[in-house]
Design an enzyme around this catalytic site. Sequence first.
Site, short mmCIF file in Angstrom:
data_model
loop_
_atom_site.label_atom_id
_atom_site.label_comp_id
_atom_site.label_asym_id
_atom_site.label_seq_id
_atom_site.Cartn_x
_atom_site.Cartn_y
_atom_site.Cartn_z
N GLY A 164 2.66 12.47 -10.58
CA GLY A 164 1.56 11.32 -10.54
C GLY A 164 1.99 10.07 -11.29
O GLY A 164 1.11 9.66 -12.13
N TYR A 214 -13.52 19.34 -9.65
CA TYR A 214 -12.94 18.76 -10.93
C TYR A 214 -12.78 19.67 -12.15
O TYR A 214 -11.83 20.04 -12.63
CB TYR A 214 -13.44 17.43 -11.12
CG TYR A 214 -12.31 16.63 -12.11
CD1 TYR A 214 -10.79 16.36 -11.98
CD2 TYR A 214 -12.61 16.45 -13.59
CE1 TYR A 214 -9.97 15.75 -12.66
CE2 TYR A 214 -11.67 15.92 -14.27
CZ TYR A 214 -10.33 15.50 -14.07
OH TYR A 214 -9.60 14.76 -15.00
N ARG A 258 0.64 5.34 -10.88
CA ARG A 258 -0.07 4.55 -11.65
C ARG A 258 -0.99 5.53 -12.81
O ARG A 258 -0.50 6.49 -12.91
CB ARG A 258 -1.25 4.01 -10.93
CG ARG A 258 -1.69 4.86 -9.94
CD ARG A 258 -2.41 4.21 -8.75
NE ARG A 258 -2.75 5.20 -7.61
CZ ARG A 258 -3.43 6.14 -7.49
NH1 ARG A 258 -4.49 6.16 -8.27
NH2 ARG A 258 -3.61 6.93 -6.51
#
Length: 257
Positions: A13, A156, A16
Amino acid sequence: MSDLKDKVVVVTGASRGIGAAAAVELAARGARVVAAARNASACSDVLEQIGNNGGEAFAVSCDVSDYSAVEKMISDTLERFGKIDVLVNNAGIVDPIGMIEDTDPEAWARNISVNLVGVYNGIRAVLGKFYDQGHGTIINISSGAAHNPLEGWSAYCSGKAGVYMMTRATAHEAGEKGVRVFGFAPGVVDTDMQVNIRASGINRVSQLPRENLSAAKDPAQAIAWLCSEAADEFAGQELDIRNPEFREKSGLPALEG
Ligand code: NAP
């Protein structure tokens, strides 16, 4: 600072947000960096920044939910740089945001595939190598959401709670074999993920004004510090960027108030 000059670090990842800032910081400290994202071309700005600073890096396409892609990311790293010292399991998504009864089951499962299975995949792919060489560091990017439910974030929170246990389970199995494992909660950071969260309007995190969020360079600095031997005493733990002792040792300023 060149305290990481002998290290090879893989950051997932890294196109950004926190991962990109970490890749740039790690390279600035001398590490050779592998920047991974679903599409390697998304890492071109990061590679350019690293190159402009005199650092060394390359990008790989890797969806962390796909074990064969993660294995290839590690074999590409070994082929190009000859070794791997650190894996930063940073790739993550917050979606789906919504009350449980409204969520799409496929999107819910996708979150767990990226945020939790993706972390497992990275660890599974490097651990044998780390055992062979007798050392290695794994940094799993966690969240305060691992420990406290927030409405609308059931996937999440569940995935990050799993990451917390994966850090502990890995430390339990691998800590005696020279592998240092850290969980790291980066605080509330000004990234695209928070743009998405603010747009949802769901739960108190979405109401935080953007100016109250921290810059990605702060967690990046902490991640780079965890790569160094100076962090040995914290191995096996999940660290929160708001922890005053951790901030001081990693060189971050004390928080006000
Ligand atoms: P972000 O700005 O949305 O960036 C997410 C990164 O993950 C991007 O580089 C994205 O790359 C990559 N990614 C997404 N799905 C992927 C997949 N399946 N395989 C490989 N890469 C994938 O997010 P961020 O805020 O920097 O978050 C980074 C980490 O910090 C996440 O684990 C997040 O949960 C955690 N965290 C963030 C905050 C915060 O306030 N921002 C707070 C606590 C924890 P591509 O889309 O180019 O593939």
